[in-house]
Design a protein around this motif. Structure first.
Motif, PDB file in Angstrom:
ATOM      1  N   GLU A   1      -6.024 -16.421  14.500  1.00  0.00           N
ATOM      2  CA  GLU A   1      -5.126 -15.266  14.599  1.00  0.00           C
ATOM      3  C   GLU A   1      -5.818 -14.117  15.314  1.00  0.00           C
ATOM      4  N   VAL A   2      -7.085 -13.864  14.907  1.00  0.00           N
ATOM      5  CA  VAL A   2      -7.861 -12.778  15.516  1.00  0.00           C
ATOM      6  C   VAL A   2      -7.961 -13.013  17.024  1.00  0.00           C
ATOM      7  N   ALA A   3      -8.211 -14.274  17.392  1.00  0.00           N
ATOM      8  CA  ALA A   3      -8.336 -14.588  18.819  1.00  0.00           C
ATOM      9  C   ALA A   3      -6.988 -14.439  19.533  1.00  0.00           C
ATOM     10  N   GLN A   4      -5.909 -14.836  18.855  1.00  0.00           N
ATOM     11  CA  GLN A   4      -4.578 -14.703  19.465  1.00  0.00           C
ATOM     12  C   GLN A   4      -4.263 -13.241  19.783  1.00  0.00           C
ATOM     13  N   GLU A   5      -4.822 -12.345  18.975  1.00  0.00           N
ATOM     14  CA  GLU A   5      -4.586 -10.907  19.212  1.00  0.00           C
ATOM     15  C   GLU A   5      -5.404 -10.390  20.379  1.00  0.00           C
ATOM     16  N   GLY A   6      -6.121 -11.284  21.047  1.00  0.00           N
ATOM     17  CA  GLY A   6      -6.870 -10.876  22.232  1.00  0.00           C
ATOM     18  C   GLY A   6      -8.299 -10.461  21.924  1.00  0.00           C
TER      19      GLY A   6
ATOM     20  N   LEU B   1     -10.527 -20.450   9.256  1.00  0.00           N
ATOM     21  CA  LEU B   1     -10.317 -20.914  10.629  1.00  0.00           C
ATOM     22  C   LEU B   1      -8.979 -20.403  11.146  1.00  0.00           C
ATOM     23  N   GLY B   2      -7.973 -20.448  10.264  1.00  0.00           N
ATOM     24  CA  GLY B   2      -6.639 -19.945  10.639  1.00  0.00           C
ATOM     25  C   GLY B   2      -6.717 -18.475  10.992  1.00  0.00           C
TER      26      GLY B   2
ATOM     27  N   VAL C   1     -13.292  -8.980   5.020  1.00  0.00           N
ATOM     28  CA  VAL C   1     -13.576  -7.658   5.585  1.00  0.00           C
ATOM     29  C   VAL C   1     -13.815  -7.776   7.097  1.00  0.00           C
ATOM     30  N   ALA C   2     -14.696  -8.715   7.465  1.00  0.00           N
ATOM     31  CA  ALA C   2     -15.047  -8.841   8.890  1.00  0.00           C
ATOM     32  C   ALA C   2     -13.825  -9.183   9.736  1.00  0.00           C
ATOM     33  N   ALA C   3     -12.958 -10.039   9.223  1.00  0.00           N
ATOM     34  CA  ALA C   3     -11.840 -10.496  10.050  1.00  0.00           C
ATOM     35  C   ALA C   3     -10.663  -9.534  10.070  1.00  0.00           C
ATOM     36  N   HIS C   4     -10.500  -8.736   8.979  1.00  0.00           N
ATOM     37  CA  HIS C   4      -9.315  -7.882   8.916  1.00  0.00           C
ATOM     38  C   HIS C   4      -9.511  -6.483   9.457  1.00  0.00           C
TER      39      HIS C   4
ATOM     40  N   GLN D   1     -12.982 -11.146  27.398  1.00  0.00           N
ATOM     41  CA  GLN D   1     -12.167 -10.747  26.262  1.00  0.00           C
ATOM     42  C   GLN D   1     -11.209 -11.864  25.868  1.00  0.00           C
ATOM     43  N   GLY D   2     -11.100 -12.085  24.556  1.00  0.00           N
ATOM     44  CA  GLY D   2     -10.143 -13.076  24.049  1.00  0.00           C
ATOM     45  C   GLY D   2     -10.662 -14.496  24.052  1.00  0.00           C
ATOM     46  N   GLU D   3     -11.896 -14.701  24.531  1.00  0.00           N
ATOM     47  CA  GLU D   3     -12.428 -16.069  24.513  1.00  0.00           C
ATOM     48  C   GLU D   3     -12.877 -16.426  23.104  1.00  0.00           C
ATOM     49  N   ARG D   4     -12.710 -17.692  22.777  1.00  0.00           N
ATOM     50  CA  ARG D   4     -13.160 -18.183  21.468  1.00  0.00           C
ATOM     51  C   ARG D   4     -14.323 -19.113  21.751  1.00  0.00           C
ATOM     52  N   VAL D   5     -15.513 -18.618  21.454  1.00  0.00           N
ATOM     53  CA  VAL D   5     -16.710 -19.334  21.884  1.00  0.00           C
ATOM     54  C   VAL D   5     -17.417 -20.012  20.712  1.00  0.00           C
ATOM     55  N   GLY D   6     -17.692 -21.274  20.838  1.00  0.00           N
ATOM     56  CA  GLY D   6     -18.440 -22.010  19.824  1.00  0.00           C
ATOM     57  C   GLY D   6     -19.884 -22.131  20.270  1.00  0.00           C
TER      58      GLY D   6
END
Ligand SMILES: Nc1ncnc2c1ncn2[C@@H]1O[C@H](COP(=O)(O)OP(=O)(O)OP(=O)(O)O)[C@@H](O)[C@H]1O
Length: 426
Positions: A209-214, A204-205, A177-180, A69-74
């Protein structure tokens, strides 16, 4: 907590080779906008196209990984490596042939233009539809609505059916839509490439933010700069298999170093098209002990071998250094000029001094031409070799031994700090 578990995943496609058709990539699809998709659906393989041969392709094979959870994977890899197929399986658009995927949380994905959008419905209606698909209540969606519309910049077209949207508007709304809509897992494919640079930056910003929210973000891109700034972990796919999985800078550096190295085996492949007709570089080398590394602060020296078919005079060399995301760090045009005679190789040494390039991996580019920064005419241009490392260095008054990439590519070595005034205590 593990949110994505992928075990022995494989995906096999069987394709028929026909004359005049080929499998369309996501990028092809995007290039033709939503209309193209509809046309292709209406016109499946036309009857007069004869299937010559059937071929099996494993787009993915034996893929195993786990995301917390919370990982940002490329996800990176060359064209056809299997990146989009992996995202399609994770978002349940395609079924795997072997293995399985376990997802722990609500998934929102932005893979193809219009995924999850109904063309006849308006932007407003689609926002509610998507929210409902994600399991949100009407009240929850209402709270997010204005934010989505403002982010997508589609206020004026809210009540227009999305089939009339331009591909840029479509992607902006789909991303918003997908991000919010508060997914627990956000899957984003390269589609952002459709938006303009400013919008890409905004996206990207938002993903950050989405990732910062966990929440967990899964991001496919060919843009190493974007992957580098967003992801803390990178999976490298090669021919449908994982060839590397680890810390972002480590994986990106290896991947880029390999692809540049492969290309630079032949200078021809790095030559800008249309250049090198009557005069050309035939060899470019880094002059250092091992040909790959330079100590921080030491001059960077190159050996350049040139060939010409006719005699040229008053030529100079242009040279740039790039970081691994392709950003040009700096450029020079030599003050010294030279001549070269027909069919007589000329070997030059170019030396760049007082360069405080930070520890890291870089590559160079060169041109042969006339003039300099105030007006240049180039005859040959090669970008991508040599690839070299600046090795860190430690001394008492220097902090380049553990240089962090987000500090940039130049170490400002010569600076002073002096006290201008000191307040008198009250
Ligand atoms: N629907 C399909 N039918 C047949 N073959 C497919 C299909 N989708 C993907 N493939 C094949 O599977 C392989 C992986 O494709 P995929 O689109 O996943 O790669 P990718 O890494 O996303 O590529 P790109 O960077 O070009 O988008 C390719 O060889 C491709 O031709």
């Amino acid at each position: 907590m593990t949110v994505i578990q992928v075990e022995n995943l494989g995906k096999k496609y069987t394709i028929g080779h026909q004359k005049g058709t080929r499998y369309q990539t996501l990028r092809d699809t995007l290039a033709h906008t939503g209309r193209g998709i509809v046309q292709r659906l209406r016109h499946p393989l036309s009857p007069n196209r004869e299937i010559v041969d059937l071929e099996e392709i494993w787009a993915l094979r034996d893929v195993n990984f786990e995301i917390k959870q919370g990982e940002r994977v490329g996800i990176i890899g060359r064209n056809g490596a299997g990146k989009s197929t992996l995202l399609k399986i994770l978002s349940r658009i395609t079924h795997p042939t072997t293995g399985r995927v376990t997802l722990n949380g609500r998934v929102a994905s932005l893979l193809e233009v219009g995924t999850g959008f109904h063309p006849e419905l308006s932007g407003r209606e689609n926002i509610y539809l998507n929210g409902a698909i994600l399991g949100m209540t009407r009240q929850e969606i209402k709270r997010k609505f204005d934010e989505i519309v403002a982010f997508a910049e589609v206020e004026k077209f809210l009540d227009t059916p999305v089939k009339h949207y331009s591909s840029g508007m479509y992607v902006r709304l789909a991303f918003a839509v997908a991000a919010h809509l508060e997914p627990e897992i956000l899957l984003v494919d390269e589609v952002l490439a459709v938006g303009d640079a400013q919008f890409q930056k905004k996206c990207l910003g938002k993903m950050d933010e989405v990732a910062q929210e966990g929440r967990t973000v899964f991001f496919v891109s060919h843009n190493m700069g974007a992957i580098g700034s967003l992801c803390n972990k990178v999976i490298l796919l090669e021919n449908g298999q994982i060839s590397d999985n680890g810390e972002t800078t480590v994986v990106i550096t290896r991947y880029l170093a390999e692809s540049i190295q492969n290309k630079s085996e032949r200078l021809e492949r790095l030559r800008y098209s249309g250049y090198g007709k009557q005069i050309r570089f035939s060899q470019i080398m880094l002059l250092s002990e091992d040909g790959n590394n330079v100590q921080f602060g030491e001059p960077i020296r190159y050996k350049l071998t040139l060939h010409a078919d006719i005699t040229f005079e008053n030529l100079s060399i242009g040279s740039s250094i790039f970081d691994l995301s392709g950003i040009c760090i700096g450029t020079l045009f030599t003050k010294e000029t030279f001549s070269i005679s027909e069919q007589q190789p000329l070997i030059l040494e170019l030396c760049i001094m007082n360069i405080t390039l930070a520890p890291g991996t870089y590559y160079a580019g060169f041109s042969i031409g006339w003039g300099g920064a105030d007006g240049r005419h180039d005859l040959d241009m090669i970008i991508g070799t040599p690839l070299f490392q600046i090795l860190s260095f430690s001394s008492k008054n220097m902090i380049v031994s553990r240089w962090q990439t987000n500090w940039g590519s130049i170490v400002f070595c010569h600076a002073t700090l002096s006290i201008l005034e000191r307040g008198i205590p009250k």
